[in-house]
Structure formats: C-alpha cells, structure tokens
Design a protein around this motif. Structure first.
Motif, mmCIF file in Angstrom:
data_model
loop_
_atom_site.group_PDB
_atom_site.id
_atom_site.type_symbol
_atom_site.label_atom_id
_atom_site.label_comp_id
_atom_site.label_asym_id
_atom_site.label_seq_id
_atom_site.Cartn_x
_atom_site.Cartn_y
_atom_site.Cartn_z
ATOM 1 N N ASP A 263 -9.066 -5.723 13.264
ATOM 2 C CA ASP A 263 -8.570 -5.327 14.691
ATOM 3 C C ASP A 263 -9.564 -5.589 15.557
ATOM 4 O O ASP A 263 -10.748 -6.246 15.228
ATOM 5 C CB ASP A 263 -8.219 -3.652 14.575
ATOM 6 C CG ASP A 263 -9.346 -2.787 14.389
ATOM 7 O OD1 ASP A 263 -10.420 -3.359 14.353
ATOM 8 O OD2 ASP A 263 -9.244 -1.735 14.184
ATOM 9 N N TYR A 264 -9.493 -4.983 16.939
ATOM 10 C CA TYR A 264 -10.335 -5.512 18.014
ATOM 11 C C TYR A 264 -11.773 -5.026 17.855
ATOM 12 O O TYR A 264 -12.488 -5.323 18.599
ATOM 13 C CB TYR A 264 -9.632 -5.373 19.258
ATOM 14 C CG TYR A 264 -9.599 -3.733 19.697
ATOM 15 C CD1 TYR A 264 -10.685 -3.326 20.604
ATOM 16 C CD2 TYR A 264 -8.422 -2.902 19.430
ATOM 17 C CE1 TYR A 264 -10.677 -1.942 20.665
ATOM 18 C CE2 TYR A 264 -8.360 -1.815 19.541
ATOM 19 C CZ TYR A 264 -9.524 -1.043 20.356
ATOM 20 O OH TYR A 264 -9.328 0.509 20.566
ATOM 21 N N LEU A 265 -11.932 -3.769 16.961
ATOM 22 C CA LEU A 265 -13.355 -3.211 16.723
ATOM 23 C C LEU A 265 -13.973 -3.987 15.770
ATOM 24 O O LEU A 265 -14.904 -3.678 15.449
ATOM 25 C CB LEU A 265 -12.990 -1.725 16.688
ATOM 26 C CG LEU A 265 -12.497 -1.053 17.737
ATOM 27 C CD1 LEU A 265 -12.200 0.497 17.400
ATOM 28 C CD2 LEU A 265 -13.306 -0.913 18.809
ATOM 29 N N GLY A 266 -13.211 -4.985 15.099
ATOM 30 C CA GLY A 266 -13.837 -5.323 13.875
ATOM 31 C C GLY A 266 -13.688 -4.710 12.718
ATOM 32 O O GLY A 266 -14.379 -4.923 11.669
ATOM 33 N N GLN A 267 -12.754 -3.646 12.578
ATOM 34 C CA GLN A 267 -12.558 -2.856 11.524
ATOM 35 C C GLN A 267 -11.386 -3.740 10.662
ATOM 36 O O GLN A 267 -10.346 -4.354 11.142
ATOM 37 C CB GLN A 267 -11.989 -1.661 11.873
ATOM 38 C CG GLN A 267 -12.863 -1.028 12.637
ATOM 39 C CD GLN A 267 -14.125 -0.509 11.976
ATOM 40 O OE1 GLN A 267 -14.277 -0.157 10.884
ATOM 41 N NE2 GLN A 267 -15.238 -0.567 12.767
ATOM 42 N N VAL A 268 -11.531 -3.643 9.340
ATOM 43 C CA VAL A 268 -10.710 -4.198 8.388
ATOM 44 C C VAL A 268 -9.425 -3.469 8.263
ATOM 45 O O VAL A 268 -9.399 -1.863 7.802
ATOM 46 C CB VAL A 268 -11.063 -4.462 6.940
ATOM 47 C CG1 VAL A 268 -10.176 -5.198 6.007
ATOM 48 C CG2 VAL A 268 -12.184 -5.504 7.256
ATOM 49 N N VAL A 269 -8.406 -3.670 8.779
ATOM 50 C CA VAL A 269 -7.016 -2.973 8.467
ATOM 51 C C VAL A 269 -5.946 -3.323 7.506
ATOM 52 O O VAL A 269 -5.129 -2.479 7.168
ATOM 53 C CB VAL A 269 -6.273 -3.087 9.874
ATOM 54 C CG1 VAL A 269 -7.182 -2.301 11.130
ATOM 55 C CG2 VAL A 269 -5.863 -4.448 10.455
ATOM 56 N N VAL A 270 -6.160 -4.429 7.005
ATOM 57 C CA VAL A 270 -5.374 -4.924 5.837
ATOM 58 C C VAL A 270 -6.412 -5.835 4.923
ATOM 59 O O VAL A 270 -6.899 -6.689 5.620
ATOM 60 C CB VAL A 270 -4.066 -5.690 6.515
ATOM 61 C CG1 VAL A 270 -3.269 -6.068 5.063
ATOM 62 C CG2 VAL A 270 -3.399 -5.011 6.913
ATOM 63 N N ALA A 271 -6.201 -5.709 3.618
ATOM 64 C CA ALA A 271 -7.094 -6.259 3.017
ATOM 65 C C ALA A 271 -6.334 -6.786 1.376
ATOM 66 O O ALA A 271 -5.634 -5.884 1.018
ATOM 67 C CB ALA A 271 -8.453 -5.496 2.552
ATOM 68 N N ARG A 272 -6.614 -7.755 0.828
ATOM 69 C CA ARG A 272 -5.990 -8.076 -0.396
ATOM 70 C C ARG A 272 -7.254 -8.981 -1.134
ATOM 71 O O ARG A 272 -7.866 -10.103 -0.485
ATOM 72 C CB ARG A 272 -4.851 -8.972 -0.290
ATOM 73 C CG ARG A 272 -3.856 -8.543 0.460
ATOM 74 C CD ARG A 272 -3.170 -7.433 -0.704
ATOM 75 N NE ARG A 272 -1.759 -6.934 0.102
ATOM 76 C CZ ARG A 272 -1.592 -6.099 0.863
ATOM 77 N NH1 ARG A 272 -2.919 -5.290 1.283
ATOM 78 N NH2 ARG A 272 -0.387 -5.530 1.266
#
Length: 314
Positions: A263-272
């Motif tokens: 996201d815009y904060l650099g946080q991972v919001v979806v991961a595989r």
C-alpha cells in the motif's frame, strides 16, 4: 517548493581494485532500472570521511516507494522544456502522476536539468543547471556550484566534496568500492550521496533537513538477464474493482515466485510465498482494500529477479 531529488540522479564509476580509489568518468554512464525505497533519517549518522571506510546502515527500515525506468528523451512528454537533456528517468510510484527527471551528461560534467510532473509543475534548471559530478571525479575533489530553478527567487550555492570511499551495508545488500559525496548547501545544510561503482547508480542519498533518506536497488541486470522481454508478468484488469489475475508475460513459462502487494505506506497487504506461477496464473482478491494506488511485486525465487507494477484499485 519542497525538492526531492532522491530517485533519479546518477554518475558512473570505475575502480582500479577493491582497495583502490574509485574514479568517476562519463564513459560508463549507463541506464538502469531500479526500485526506490525511502526511510526516516532520525538519529542517522553518516559516519567518518576518509579511505576504506565501512558504513553499516543495515538497520534502516525501508519502505518501497516506486520504480525508476530509463526513457528516450525525445519520447517523453516534457522533452521540449529541457532541450539540452540527453538522459531521462521516469519515476512511477504510489503517488501519481509519474515524474520525469532530466539530465545532461558530457565528458566533463553531469548536470541535473530538472524535474517535470505536469506541464506547469516541477523544477527547470536549464538556464543554470545543477552540477552533480565533474569528470574525472577522483578522491578528494572539491567543486563549487550554483543552480537556480525558474521557479526560485534566488540561486542555491553548494560545495561538493568526494570525501570518502569504502563499503556500505544496507538492508538490500552490501556494496564495496562505493564513493561518498559530501554536499554543503548555502554554507549551512549538509547532505551526503553514496554511489555504487560497477555499474554506477545512487545507492543512498540524504535529505536530512527533511528527515528523509532515499535508497535505490538496481534491478535491471537480473531483470534483463532472466526476462529478455522486460516484462516478467501481466496483470488484468488494471484498474480493478475487486479481483486481478497475475500471469507470466511469456507463453509456456513457469517459475516459482513470491508475490507481494504494497500500500502507500509500504505495508504488505497481500502476499503469496513460493507460488508456482504458470499459464494458469494466480487470482488475487483486492475487493476488501481501499481505493487507491498499490505496487505489485513478483520476485523469482530461482534468480531473485524482481518486477514491479502499479495497480489501481477503484
């Protein structure tokens, strides 16, 4: 106007040996593609000057901000504003629109000509360019420069010193034969630039008055070596209101990847993790996410080659 020149200034360097003084020349100025990260500069210590230094910044908390890609100057939308430019990079990040950075590289000098965001926003230094390096650039070189954007009421003066070289340790890797440049602006503000040697690109640059650091990871070598098309995957639909499909760009391609959406904060919001990406692809459901801009990154587990794409969630 706040000026952030973290993502698109570069020079090229040549080294005689692992312990020799890296020397910058214009002959090795080459295009590269890179991921741009930023970090806070709270309590940042640039470390000492001198030969054979080691700067350990491995504890920096990095946030992915976007990607830099080289451009053909004449094909860019703002080329007419920078008639002397012979080098350009486009920065595509979480905050649109894209930004175009224009430079002029000659045998004796690397100049920053400006930044264009739209036809009327940015900075244009063409009448009085900003010198980023002089060639050949050897250890101990000091040069004075003044530059002024067409939007600035007064010019800025700097004293730039090639004050150190050595090894820099970052969360993205360890780099040897690195040049450090100390830049004092208007006699009061001090910042630093660290440059990789072979190939050249700006690894770390500081804007300490804004409590900000910019870090660049060169991804062009791996990406071009393993994905000759330059496109490791395709995404559709984009923009999307909900689900997206991720597929290899080339037919009959199959490889194991890590897939991350930031996201815009650099946080991972979806991961595989360790997903076998083949002709069937993978479907990601983004319907629960807020509308806005995201960055989708796939990393080939076999080659560690990353690829980044902007995703728009409606």
């Amino acid at each position: 106007m706040k000026k952030m020149y973290l993502g698109a200034a570069l020079i090229t360097l040549a080294s005689l040996s692992s312990w020799a003084q890296p020397v910058a020349t214009s002959a090795n100025v080459t295009d590269f593609t890179g991921e741009f990260y930023f970090a806070e500069a709270s309590n940042f210590d640039p470390g000492p000057a001198g030969a054979n230094q080691t700067w350990d910044f491995s504890n920096l908390q990095l946030t992915l901000g976007g990607v830099d890609t080289p451009q053909v100057v004449s094909a860019t939308p703002f080329a007419s504003q920078f008639p002397t430019a012979n080098n350009c990079y486009k920065f595509s990040g979480l905050f649109p629109p894209d930004r175009y950075y224009y430079q002029n590289v000659t045998a004796g000098k690397y100049e920053i000509l400006g930044l264009a965001i739209t036809a009327t926003t940015g900075d244009n230094y063409t009448p009085n360019p900003r010198t980023f390096a002089i060639f050949p650039y050897t250890y101990g070189t000091v040069y004075n420069d003044t530059y002024r954007s067409t939007t600035d009421p007064v010019e800025t003066s700097v004293v730039a010193t090639y004050d150190a070289y050595g090894t820099i340790i970052l969360p993205i890797g360890t780099y040897t034969n690195v040049i450090r440049q100390k830049v004092v602006k208007d006699g009061t503000v001090t910042n630093y630039n660290w440059f990789n040697v072979q190939p050249f690109y700006p690894i770390l640059q500081t804007v300490l008055e804004q409590n900000s650091l910019g870090i660049v990871k060169n991804t062009s070598v791996l990406a071009n070596e393993h994905f000759a098309s330059g496109e490791a995957f395709t995404v559709f639909p984009n923009p999307t209101k909900g689900k997206i499909s991720v597929l290899p760009a080339a037919e009959n391609t199959c490889y194991t990847v890590d897939i991350e959406l930031f996201d815009y904060l650099g946080q991972v919001v979806v991961a595989r993790k360790e997903y076998l990406l083949d002709e069937n692809g993978i479907e990601l459901d983004l319907s629960a996410l807020e509308s806005g801009m995201y960055l989708l990154r796939t990393t080939n587990r076999d080659t560690n080659a990353p690829n980044v794409r902007k995703i728009v969630k409606k």
